[in-house]
Write a protein that holds these residues in place. Structure first.
Motif, short mmCIF file in Angstrom:
data_model
loop_
_atom_site.label_atom_id
_atom_site.label_comp_id
_atom_site.label_asym_id
_atom_site.label_seq_id
_atom_site.Cartn_x
_atom_site.Cartn_y
_atom_site.Cartn_z
N PHE A 221 0.83 -1.21 0.00
CA PHE A 221 0.00 0.00 0.00
C PHE A 221 0.87 1.26 0.00
N TYR A 222 1.92 1.27 0.79
CA TYR A 222 2.79 2.45 0.85
C TYR A 222 3.47 2.66 -0.50
N ARG A 223 4.00 1.59 -1.05
CA ARG A 223 4.72 1.67 -2.33
C ARG A 223 3.81 2.14 -3.47
N ARG A 224 2.57 1.66 -3.46
CA ARG A 224 1.62 1.99 -4.54
C ARG A 224 0.87 3.29 -4.30
N GLY A 225 0.92 3.82 -3.07
CA GLY A 225 0.28 5.09 -2.78
C GLY A 225 -1.22 5.01 -2.61
N TYR A 226 -1.72 3.87 -2.17
CA TYR A 226 -3.14 3.77 -1.91
C TYR A 226 -3.42 2.72 -0.85
N TRP A 227 -4.68 2.73 -0.38
CA TRP A 227 -5.22 1.68 0.49
C TRP A 227 -6.46 1.14 -0.19
N GLU A 228 -6.69 -0.14 -0.05
CA GLU A 228 -7.95 -0.73 -0.48
C GLU A 228 -8.35 -1.83 0.49
N MET A 229 -9.66 -2.07 0.57
CA MET A 229 -10.13 -3.11 1.48
C MET A 229 -10.02 -4.47 0.79
N GLY A 230 -9.95 -5.50 1.57
CA GLY A 230 -9.74 -6.83 1.05
C GLY A 230 -11.01 -7.60 0.76
N TYR A 231 -12.08 -6.91 0.43
CA TYR A 231 -13.36 -7.54 0.14
C TYR A 231 -13.95 -6.95 -1.13
N LYS A 232 -14.78 -7.72 -1.79
CA LYS A 232 -15.59 -7.17 -2.87
C LYS A 232 -16.65 -6.26 -2.26
N ASP A 233 -16.99 -5.20 -2.96
CA ASP A 233 -18.01 -4.27 -2.45
C ASP A 233 -19.31 -5.00 -2.16
N THR A 234 -19.67 -5.97 -2.98
CA THR A 234 -20.93 -6.69 -2.79
C THR A 234 -20.89 -7.59 -1.56
N ASP A 235 -19.69 -8.02 -1.14
CA ASP A 235 -19.57 -8.86 0.05
C ASP A 235 -19.61 -8.04 1.34
N GLN A 236 -19.15 -6.79 1.28
CA GLN A 236 -19.12 -5.91 2.46
C GLN A 236 -19.62 -4.52 2.08
N PRO A 237 -20.90 -4.40 1.76
CA PRO A 237 -21.41 -3.10 1.30
C PRO A 237 -21.27 -1.98 2.33
N THR A 238 -21.34 -2.30 3.62
CA THR A 238 -21.18 -1.26 4.64
C THR A 238 -19.77 -0.69 4.60
N PHE A 239 -18.76 -1.57 4.49
CA PHE A 239 -17.37 -1.11 4.38
C PHE A 239 -17.20 -0.27 3.11
N ALA A 240 -17.80 -0.72 2.01
CA ALA A 240 -17.67 0.00 0.73
C ALA A 240 -18.28 1.41 0.83
N ARG A 241 -19.42 1.52 1.50
CA ARG A 241 -20.05 2.85 1.67
C ARG A 241 -19.16 3.76 2.51
N LYS A 242 -18.57 3.21 3.56
CA LYS A 242 -17.66 4.01 4.38
C LYS A 242 -16.47 4.47 3.53
N ARG A 243 -15.86 3.53 2.81
CA ARG A 243 -14.71 3.88 1.96
C ARG A 243 -15.08 5.00 0.98
N ASP A 244 -16.24 4.87 0.37
CA ASP A 244 -16.65 5.85 -0.64
C ASP A 244 -17.01 7.21 -0.04
N SER A 245 -17.18 7.28 1.28
CA SER A 245 -17.48 8.56 1.91
C SER A 245 -16.21 9.29 2.35
N ILE A 246 -15.05 8.65 2.22
CA ILE A 246 -13.78 9.31 2.51
C ILE A 246 -13.54 10.39 1.45
N MET A 247 -13.04 11.53 1.89
CA MET A 247 -12.86 12.68 1.00
C MET A 247 -11.39 13.12 0.94
N PRO A 248 -11.00 13.76 -0.16
CA PRO A 248 -9.65 14.34 -0.21
C PRO A 248 -9.44 15.27 0.98
N GLY A 249 -8.25 15.19 1.56
CA GLY A 249 -7.92 15.98 2.74
C GLY A 249 -8.18 15.26 4.05
#
Length: 120
Positions: free
Chosen positions: A22-50
């Motif tokens: 994650f550090y090398r690539r400059g990002y973080w991602e969750m280890g689940y498909k959005d359809t398997d963990q929709p609550t996590f996906a909604r939280k991730r998608d609510s993260i904003m720049p800054g």
């Protein structure tokens, strides 16, 4: 006015620690498909720049602490990835767990805890 939020995320998928990737690539991602963990996906998608993000590690079953491993500032969220400018990596800062054991937690509002976890 853009108010920044604070997020705590995990970097272990099953038994594989992906922090360095994650550090090398400059990002973080969750280890689940959005359809398997929709609550996590909604939280991730609510993260904003800054927003601020911290990678944590569990300190073991029954532990009352987690370890903060890195701190960064979110640049963008796109295609299931949170792109981050990692400011500090390879940390080992123990903080009270507050129950933050799952893949993603936030936005976090406890200013005392934020100070302990996100302090540079």
């Amino acid at each position: 006015m853009n108010t920044k939020n604070y997020w705590v995320v995990g970097a272990t998928w099953e038994d594989e620690n992906l922090e360095d990737a994650f550090y090398r690539r400059g990002y973080w991602e969750m280890g689940y498909k959005d359809t398997d963990q929709p609550t996590f996906a909604r939280k991730r998608d609510s993260i904003m720049p800054g927003d601020r993000i911290a990678v944590k590690r569990r300190d073991g079953r029954g532990a009352k602490t987690i370890t903060i491993k890195s701190l960064g500032i979110v640049k963008e969220v796109a295609n299931g990835k949170v792109f981050v400018d990692w400011h500090v990596t390879k940390m080992d800062r123990q903080v009270p767990s507050k129950g933050y054991f799952k893949t993603i937690h936030g936005p976090i509002n406890d200013e005392s805890w934020i100070d302990k976890a996100f302090r540079l």
